[in-house]
Design a protein around this motif. Structure first.
Motif, mmCIF file in Angstrom:
data_model
loop_
_atom_site.group_PDB
_atom_site.id
_atom_site.type_symbol
_atom_site.label_atom_id
_atom_site.label_comp_id
_atom_site.label_asym_id
_atom_site.label_seq_id
_atom_site.Cartn_x
_atom_site.Cartn_y
_atom_site.Cartn_z
ATOM 1 N N GLU A 1 0.898 -1.164 -0.110
ATOM 2 C CA GLU A 1 -0.203 -0.183 -0.017
ATOM 3 C C GLU A 1 1.105 1.273 -0.061
ATOM 4 O OE1 GLU A 1 -2.625 -0.006 3.294
ATOM 5 O OE2 GLU A 1 -3.800 1.888 2.556
ATOM 6 N N LEU A 2 1.992 1.269 0.748
ATOM 7 C CA LEU A 2 2.880 2.405 1.013
ATOM 8 C C LEU A 2 3.622 2.564 -0.460
ATOM 9 C CD1 LEU A 2 3.845 2.333 4.485
ATOM 10 C CD2 LEU A 2 2.866 4.280 3.231
ATOM 11 N N VAL A 3 4.308 1.482 -0.903
ATOM 12 C CA VAL A 3 5.086 1.793 -1.856
ATOM 13 C C VAL A 3 4.517 1.867 -3.324
ATOM 14 C CG1 VAL A 3 7.320 0.754 -1.140
ATOM 15 C CG2 VAL A 3 5.561 -0.633 -2.471
ATOM 16 N N LEU A 4 3.050 1.477 -3.652
ATOM 17 C CA LEU A 4 2.541 1.690 -4.692
ATOM 18 C C LEU A 4 1.680 2.982 -4.892
ATOM 19 C CD1 LEU A 4 1.024 -1.911 -5.272
ATOM 20 C CD2 LEU A 4 2.730 -0.596 -6.634
ATOM 21 N N ALA A 5 1.576 3.654 -3.452
ATOM 22 C CA ALA A 5 0.986 5.153 -3.628
ATOM 23 C C ALA A 5 2.094 6.089 -4.273
ATOM 24 C CB ALA A 5 0.758 5.311 -2.336
ATOM 25 N N ARG A 6 3.184 5.427 -4.561
ATOM 26 C CA ARG A 6 4.226 6.201 -5.179
ATOM 27 C C ARG A 6 4.420 5.830 -6.471
ATOM 28 N NH1 ARG A 6 7.406 8.520 -1.382
ATOM 29 N NH2 ARG A 6 6.975 8.239 0.447
ATOM 30 N N PRO A 7 5.246 6.470 -7.516
ATOM 31 C CA PRO A 7 4.948 6.414 -8.826
ATOM 32 C C PRO A 7 5.700 4.901 -9.289
ATOM 33 C CG PRO A 7 6.106 8.514 -8.291
ATOM 34 C CD PRO A 7 5.986 7.575 -6.919
#
Lengths: 306, 260
Positions: free
Chosen positions: B102-108
């Motif tokens: 959830e955290l890394v995929l909210a990034r580009p």
């Protein structure tokens, strides 16, 4: 120039049940918006859609007039309700990974990471494994990763709900600072937190927006005079309270849990004189008489129909 | 591309800190070395166990170098496959259920880039493990048994590696949409089922990736290896891997958040 964020007709349906049921709002640059609502109101789902992690069933989200995409992800910082990190990494490594994934170069990433860790008070723990962090430290690390790439919009999901009073205090102070620099949307079910840091409040209930406005406009809108009365336990006093509830100047009355009576009135001056005169004539043993306006808590209860 | 590289380094660091990069190559080396050693010392072992019928030991002939190498590679078909599937099963599922996705995929970072990084990391692990395992086996074979046709050994290892990568890709595919244990079970069942089908119907299925282990053994045992039987299994194996990879990135895109 279009507003920073435009949300129109957003729906999300899970297994035939709508979790977010058609919400629309605009947000200007530099504002701090609190998404306020009880558990299950659809706050987390809304934030996940805003963060681009979930596709809306219907509706659209525009960031400065453009549909959200990779460029948008570069400009947002997102902190979920219970952030999970790679526990085998150190805090510093995680922040570096986060900033590099958001497109920062090696040198800039290192500089920003050190600065943001220091700001969050994590500089001493930066080289320790995240697995050994306390809950408050993880929350601060979560805020650090959301801030490290200097996003233009911060999305924070219940940033203080899981913290102890001290951690909560620290977090609120950080949020107040951050709110001055960048645009923030944060969700909470604690009204007091929203009042403390935000300019605008969106009250959500059952997937809908129950009320939306600036803090002052909401206060003004619901600025209803109220009188709070409390009497000693006595038969005649109780009967008198009951007759009071049927007077014409009273819009609404509610018996509170502590035995006091809350009266919403239309004309505070006449209501006050009538009540005080009658109380004196009948020798009612008054314990408390208070004239004021509705608190935001009451506004909230009224808006969500609780 | 850039984010794939960044995430790939994160995956490798995770494997290193979790000791996967150590213990899986060690398991592969042990599996590979055991075959030549046990073939060489078989008479000794039998003598120690006693009760050997007379004449048996005299009739024992040391198998050829190529044959032992083929058997060494064959060891990876069961235990090697199991180890790889168990190590890959958490690849997507762990990140999704643990909430780190959830955290890394909210990034580009796009799901495609994340899936590429994970796939490349698994490929690195496989090449390292199989390479070290096969090299260890080859070393002991030349030491104890006799000269090994190295080029044949390399192509046999590559063919076997392709089959293992098919199974790993299947694990990644299921990991992108199911919980880890289900992903490991289903991918092993799929690989096992494919292998079984190939044994039952070898002719109609000779183009399938399940033919790769047999081709790998044939590459070693038949010295002049001119037939082009490997073309279709290799192509279908690569096609299976590509499909699994694309499916995994698509499914990961749809399943970023913990299931409920």
């Amino acid at each position: 120039m279009p507003p920073l964020l435009q949300v129109s007709g957003l729906y999300k349906v899970f297994h035939g049940q709508s979790s977010v049921d058609g919400i629309s709002f605009d947000m200007e640059q530099g504002r701090c918006v609190a998404l306020l609502g009880p558990n299950g109101a659809g706050k987390t789902t809304t934030l996940r859609m805003l963060a681009g992690l979930m596709n809306p069933s219907r509706g659209r989200i525009l960031f400065e007039g453009n549909p959200i995409g990779d460029n948008y992800r570069r400009q947002i910082g997102y902190l979920p309700q219970a952030p999970a990190f790679y526990n085998w990494m150190t805090g510093e490594e995680y922040i570096l990974l986060a900033s590099r994934l958001s497109g920062m170069g090696g040198k800039a990433a290192a500089g920003h990471a050190a600065a943001v860790l220091e700001r969050m008070g994590l500089q001493d723990a930066a080289r320790r494994r995240i697995g050994g962090y306390s809950g408050g430290m993880k929350q601060r690390l979560g805020l650090a990763q959301a801030l490290v790439h200097s996003p233009r919009l911060l999305l924070l999901d219940e940033p203080v709900s899981a913290l102890d009073p001290i951690g909560r205090r620290e977090m609120m102070e950080l949020l107040r600072d951050i709110g001055k620099e960048t645009s923030v949307i944060f969700s909470t079910h604690v009204l007091h937190d929203a009042e403390e840091v935000c300019d605008d409040i969106i009250m959500m209930n059952k997937g809908r927006i129950a009320e939306h406005g600036t803090l002052t406009s909401l206060r003004a809108k619901y600025n209803r005079p109220v009188i709070i009365l409390r009497v000693e336990e006595a038969e005649e006093a109780r009967l008198w309270l009951e007759t009071l509830q049927t007077r014409s100047f009273i819009l609404e009355s509610r018996l509170e849990a502590d035995g006091s009576l809350l009266l919403k009135v239309d004309d505070i001056a006449s209501a006050r004189s009538v009540i005080l005169r009658e109380a004196a004539e009948r020798a009612i043993p008054l314990l408390r008489f208070e004239a004021g306006t509705l608190s935001l808590e009451d506004v909230f209860m009224e808006a969500v129909g609780g | 591309m850039r984010n794939t590289w960044i995430f790939y380094r994160k995956e490798m660091l995770e494997m290193l800190r979790g000791y996967k990069l150590l213990w899986i190559p060690v398991v592969f080396m042990i599996l590979g070395i055991m075959q030549p050693i046990s073939a060489y010392y078989m008479p000794e072992i039998l003598k120690m166990s006693g009760d050997v019928p007379p004449g048996l030991l005299e009739s024992y002939t040391l198998p050829g170098a190529a044959e032992v190498m083929a058997k060494s590679l064959g060891q990876y078909g069961v235990i090697g496959l199991l180890v790889l599937a168990l190590s890959a099963m958490n690849s997507f599922a762990g990140e999704r259920e643990g909430g780190t996705a959830e955290l890394v995929l909210a990034r580009p970072l796009t799901p495609l880039a994340a899936a590429s990084a994970k796939w490349l990391a698994q490929l690195t692990l496989l090449v390292l493990s199989l390479g070290l395992g096969a090299a260890g086996a080859g070393y002991y074979i030349t030491l104890l048994i006799g000269p090994l046709p190295w080029s044949a050994a390399v192509s046999a290892s590559a063919l076997y590696g392709l089959w293992l990568m098919c199974a790993v890709s299947l694990t990644l595919l299921f990991s992108a949409c199911l919980r880890a244990p289900a992903a490991a079970f289903l991918s092993l069942a799929a690989a096992g089922g494919l292998a079984l089908l190939h044994t039952l119907l070898p002719r109609p299925l000779r183009w399938s990736p399940a033919a790769l282990p047999k081709l790998s053994a044939e590459a070693l045992l038949r010295q002049e290896y001119t037939s082009y039987a490997w073309v279709f299994p290799v192509l279908s194996g690569i096609a299976l891997i590509v499909l699994c990879f694309l499916g995994a990135s698509l499914l990961f895109d749809r399943n970023k958040l913990p299931r409920f």
